[in-house]
Write a protein that holds these residues in place. Structure first.
Motif, PDB file in Angstrom:
ATOM      1  N   VAL A  14       0.775  -1.275  -0.103  1.00 28.36           N
ATOM      2  CA  VAL A  14      -0.267   0.053  -0.052  1.00 28.36           C
ATOM      3  C   VAL A  14       1.018   1.328  -0.053  1.00 28.36           C
ATOM      4  O   VAL A  14       0.287   2.419  -0.232  1.00 28.36           O
ATOM      5  CB  VAL A  14      -0.938   0.146   1.027  1.00 28.36           C
ATOM      6  CG1 VAL A  14      -1.960  -1.033   0.875  1.00 28.36           C
ATOM      7  CG2 VAL A  14      -0.449  -0.002   2.551  1.00 28.36           C
ATOM      8  N   LEU A  47      -6.084  -1.651  -1.805  1.00 29.28           N
ATOM      9  CA  LEU A  47      -5.836  -1.066  -3.227  1.00 29.28           C
ATOM     10  C   LEU A  47      -7.011  -1.253  -4.176  1.00 29.28           C
ATOM     11  O   LEU A  47      -6.912  -0.368  -5.011  1.00 29.28           O
ATOM     12  CB  LEU A  47      -4.665  -1.962  -3.942  1.00 29.28           C
ATOM     13  CG  LEU A  47      -3.435  -1.834  -3.231  1.00 29.28           C
ATOM     14  CD1 LEU A  47      -2.140  -2.880  -3.379  1.00 29.28           C
ATOM     15  CD2 LEU A  47      -2.591  -0.461  -2.917  1.00 29.28           C
ATOM     16  N   TYR A  82      -8.607   4.429  -0.975  1.00 28.77           N
ATOM     17  CA  TYR A  82      -7.081   4.218  -1.641  1.00 28.77           C
ATOM     18  C   TYR A  82      -7.205   5.053  -2.758  1.00 28.77           C
ATOM     19  O   TYR A  82      -6.374   6.216  -3.054  1.00 28.77           O
ATOM     20  CB  TYR A  82      -6.869   2.779  -1.947  1.00 28.77           C
ATOM     21  CG  TYR A  82      -5.755   2.776  -2.786  1.00 28.77           C
ATOM     22  CD1 TYR A  82      -4.326   3.166  -2.260  1.00 28.77           C
ATOM     23  CD2 TYR A  82      -5.477   2.214  -4.121  1.00 28.77           C
ATOM     24  CE1 TYR A  82      -3.276   3.132  -2.814  1.00 28.77           C
ATOM     25  CE2 TYR A  82      -4.465   2.398  -4.920  1.00 28.77           C
ATOM     26  CZ  TYR A  82      -3.097   2.734  -4.375  1.00 28.77           C
ATOM     27  OH  TYR A  82      -2.138   2.770  -4.918  1.00 28.77           O
TER      28      TYR A  82
END
Length: 175
Positions: free
Chosen positions: A23, A69, A74
């Motif tokens: 990440v 993700l 995100y």
């Protein structure tokens, strides 16, 4: 409560590094590891023992990281960071830490690899897992892992061409 603290001490740091490689954000990685450790601790008695517990925790962390993700939060965070960089013209805290690191060039090159190459490079070289363990963890064949390792090394070599790290990745590591 003491058992939970010991569980976190035993597995937390290693899983945090793994989540961060996916990440690339410290806070998000901490949230992911917190979720994984809490879930694993609560469901510890349901562990079937088909793989090692370490592999089980890695798989949970990888799955949770890839879920993150794919998430809207995100994608929204990435967009916001790009706008902030355009406005400020400065690097994020994570990037500054990498710049100060003596391995920053290699670290940045590995983190910039596509996920399928990054994960096998990290699991093989940094986590020192065997090919078959990585294959099991990623639900793919040994040959797929070997191919991804080779291609990942090639991409790293291209990225680092002329750098100090050429020798380390130009020689094949035995499988």
């Amino acid at each position: 409560m003491m058992q939970l603290e010991q569980f976190i001490k035993t597995h937390g740091e290693e899983l945090l590094r793994l989540a961060y490689t996916y990440v690339k954000n410290k806070e998000a990685a901490e949230d992911i590891v917190q979720d994984v450790l809490l879930k694993a601790f609560e469901q510890h008695d349901q562990f079937r023992g088909e793989a090692s517990y370490r592999t089980y925790l890695y798989r949970m962390t990888i799955n949770r990281s890839t879920d993150y993700l794919r998430s809207w939060s995100y994608k929204n965070t990435i967009l916001t960071e790009k706008f902030q960089k355009l406005i400020k013209g400065t690097k994020s805290a994570e990037q500054e830490v990498l710049v100060l690191s003596e391995n920053r060039t290699l670290g940045e090159a590995v983190l910039n690899l596509p996920v399928k190459y990054r994960e096998v490079i990290i699991l093989y070289y940094y986590k020192e897992l065997k090919i078959d363990e990585i294959a099991e963890m990623l639900s793919c064949s040994d040959n797929t892992v070997k191919t991804r390792l080779r291609r990942g090394r090639e991409k790293l070599k291209q990225t680092l061409e002329g750098g100090a790290w050429d020798d380390e990745f130009s020689s094949e590591k035995s499988y």
